[in-house]
Design an enzyme around this catalytic site. Sequence first.
Site, short mmCIF file in Angstrom:
data_model
loop_
_atom_site.label_atom_id
_atom_site.label_comp_id
_atom_site.label_asym_id
_atom_site.label_seq_id
_atom_site.Cartn_x
_atom_site.Cartn_y
_atom_site.Cartn_z
N TYR A 1 -6.24 -37.10 78.67
CA TYR A 1 -5.06 -37.94 78.41
C TYR A 1 -4.47 -37.69 77.02
O TYR A 1 -3.28 -37.86 76.81
CB TYR A 1 -5.45 -39.42 78.48
CG TYR A 1 -5.24 -40.06 79.84
CD1 TYR A 1 -5.91 -39.58 80.95
CD2 TYR A 1 -4.41 -41.17 79.99
CE1 TYR A 1 -5.75 -40.18 82.18
CE2 TYR A 1 -4.24 -41.77 81.22
CZ TYR A 1 -4.92 -41.27 82.31
OH TYR A 1 -4.76 -41.88 83.53
N LYS B 1 -18.67 -34.46 85.41
CA LYS B 1 -18.47 -33.27 86.27
C LYS B 1 -19.13 -32.12 85.53
O LYS B 1 -18.52 -31.07 85.27
CB LYS B 1 -16.97 -33.05 86.53
CG LYS B 1 -16.66 -31.99 87.57
CD LYS B 1 -17.03 -32.40 88.99
CE LYS B 1 -16.84 -31.21 89.94
NZ LYS B 1 -17.33 -31.51 91.32
N ASP C 1 -17.27 -36.59 92.09
CA ASP C 1 -16.93 -36.53 93.52
C ASP C 1 -17.93 -37.37 94.33
O ASP C 1 -17.55 -38.11 95.24
CB ASP C 1 -16.86 -35.08 94.03
CG ASP C 1 -18.03 -34.22 93.59
OD1 ASP C 1 -18.83 -34.65 92.74
OD2 ASP C 1 -18.16 -33.09 94.12
N ASP D 1 -9.82 -43.72 85.31
CA ASP D 1 -8.53 -44.14 85.88
C ASP D 1 -8.63 -44.14 87.40
O ASP D 1 -8.26 -45.11 88.08
CB ASP D 1 -7.43 -43.18 85.41
CG ASP D 1 -6.07 -43.52 85.99
OD1 ASP D 1 -5.73 -44.72 85.99
OD2 ASP D 1 -5.36 -42.60 86.44
N ASP E 1 -9.36 -47.61 90.19
CA ASP E 1 -8.47 -48.00 91.29
C ASP E 1 -9.26 -48.07 92.60
O ASP E 1 -9.08 -48.98 93.41
CB ASP E 1 -7.32 -47.00 91.47
CG ASP E 1 -6.04 -47.44 90.75
OD1 ASP E 1 -6.15 -48.13 89.72
OD2 ASP E 1 -4.94 -47.07 91.22
C1 IPM Z 1 -3.95 -47.52 84.20
C2 IPM Z 1 -2.65 -46.84 84.50
C3 IPM Z 1 -2.25 -46.03 83.27
C4 IPM Z 1 -3.29 -44.97 83.06
C5 IPM Z 1 -0.83 -45.44 83.32
C6 IPM Z 1 0.21 -46.51 83.57
C7 IPM Z 1 -0.51 -44.67 82.10
O1 IPM Z 1 -2.77 -46.06 85.64
O2 IPM Z 1 -4.00 -48.32 83.26
O3 IPM Z 1 -4.92 -47.27 84.92
O4 IPM Z 1 -3.24 -43.89 83.67
O5 IPM Z 1 -4.19 -45.22 82.26
MG MG Z 2 -4.61 -46.25 86.66
#
Ligand code: IPM
Ligand code: MG
Length: 364
Positions: free
Chosen positions: A135, A190, A222, A246, A250
């Site tokens: 990042y 990884k 993975d 990230d 999710d």
């Molecule tokens: C998160 C989001 C952010 C990230 C984006 C909005 C930059 O997906 O906070 O998980 O990738 O960190």
């Molecule tokens: Mg995110």
Amino acid sequence: MKIAILPGDGIGTEIVREAVRVLDALELRYESETALVGGAAYEAHGHPLPDSTLQLAKDADAVLFGAVGDWKYDKLERQFRPEQAILGLRKHLGLFANFRPALCYEQLTHASSLKPELVAGLDILIIRELTGDIYFGQPRGRRTAVDGHFPGAEEAFDTMRYSRPEIERIAHVAFQAARKRNKKVTSVDKANVLETFQFWKDVVTEVHAQYPDVELQHMYVDNAAMQLVKAPKAFDVVVTGNMFGDILSDEAAMLTGSIGMLPSASLDKNGKGLYEPSHGSAPDIAGKGVANPLATILSVAMMLRFTLNQPAAADRIDTAVKAVLAAGLRTADIWSEGTTKVGTREMGDAVVAAITGKTITKTT
Ligand code: IPM
Ligand code: MG
């Protein structure tokens, strides 16, 4: 205590409004100031993270953040896109430790796309390193490119990079968090392919020597993605880098069936933090009054617990949210047959009522 309130874009303004009402219902003494961030700041000041907003965030004890982003900004040069606001805040405030709990609420067990028995009682904590990795690695860019969308570029690159101190400090955070939970850390890497993550694995293993009471397990990313849907309850604390975190956060959030429920905290080395829901700005439902404010409300609870040292007040929020769910109130994202569908404001009203001890009235 001073709180910077940055609602941002999309549903950000609606959900932060309810979270602030809940905070006010606790009748604590605090100062606050609100500022624009993301697309809203770009429209007003030509930059997603204006100096004044950054300064406000730096001066505050804690930041309450809504969400940023809208597809309409996808064509902007990267530095002006709304996402740069949250990335800039993380970097400039040194918010390296991101806590993303994935908690399955009893009443919402059936909201998950997984079998209820796999997720019932799920309580895992993803700790994502937030200011390093690909990042923020340098160099990055597109060769032969000059600006904007680079239609003629032949190649693009981002650099994955971690330094020893960056890995050490997040490893300490993870082991210490595990000590307060079930004493098990899964470090996700990884290392079979990437040098950066062989190094990550080595450094985490070194730091682990200081935490003999905590169990450490290493897992390739993975496989971790697979195990998270196969047997999520086998995890306790998961620690990983910025990009894997990230993605996995999710995934973990969705195990609970309700990303609209999950708060997050991003902390610096002194415990100052930025608190935001784990979900995004949801431009498709913005302004309709249907977004779920609970993730942001629960982020306020995390803020009270982690930064403002008000654990009793945090408990009152958690208890109120559980009471509201038990009373059958649901926003559209978590609604199911037999429960009462409410909007953003009504959900906020219900949490406030639960906190102030008034009865929760069902509204249909
Ligand atoms: C998160 C989001 C952010 C990230 C984006 C909005 C930059 O997906 O906070 O998980 O990738 O960190
Ligand atoms: Mg995110």
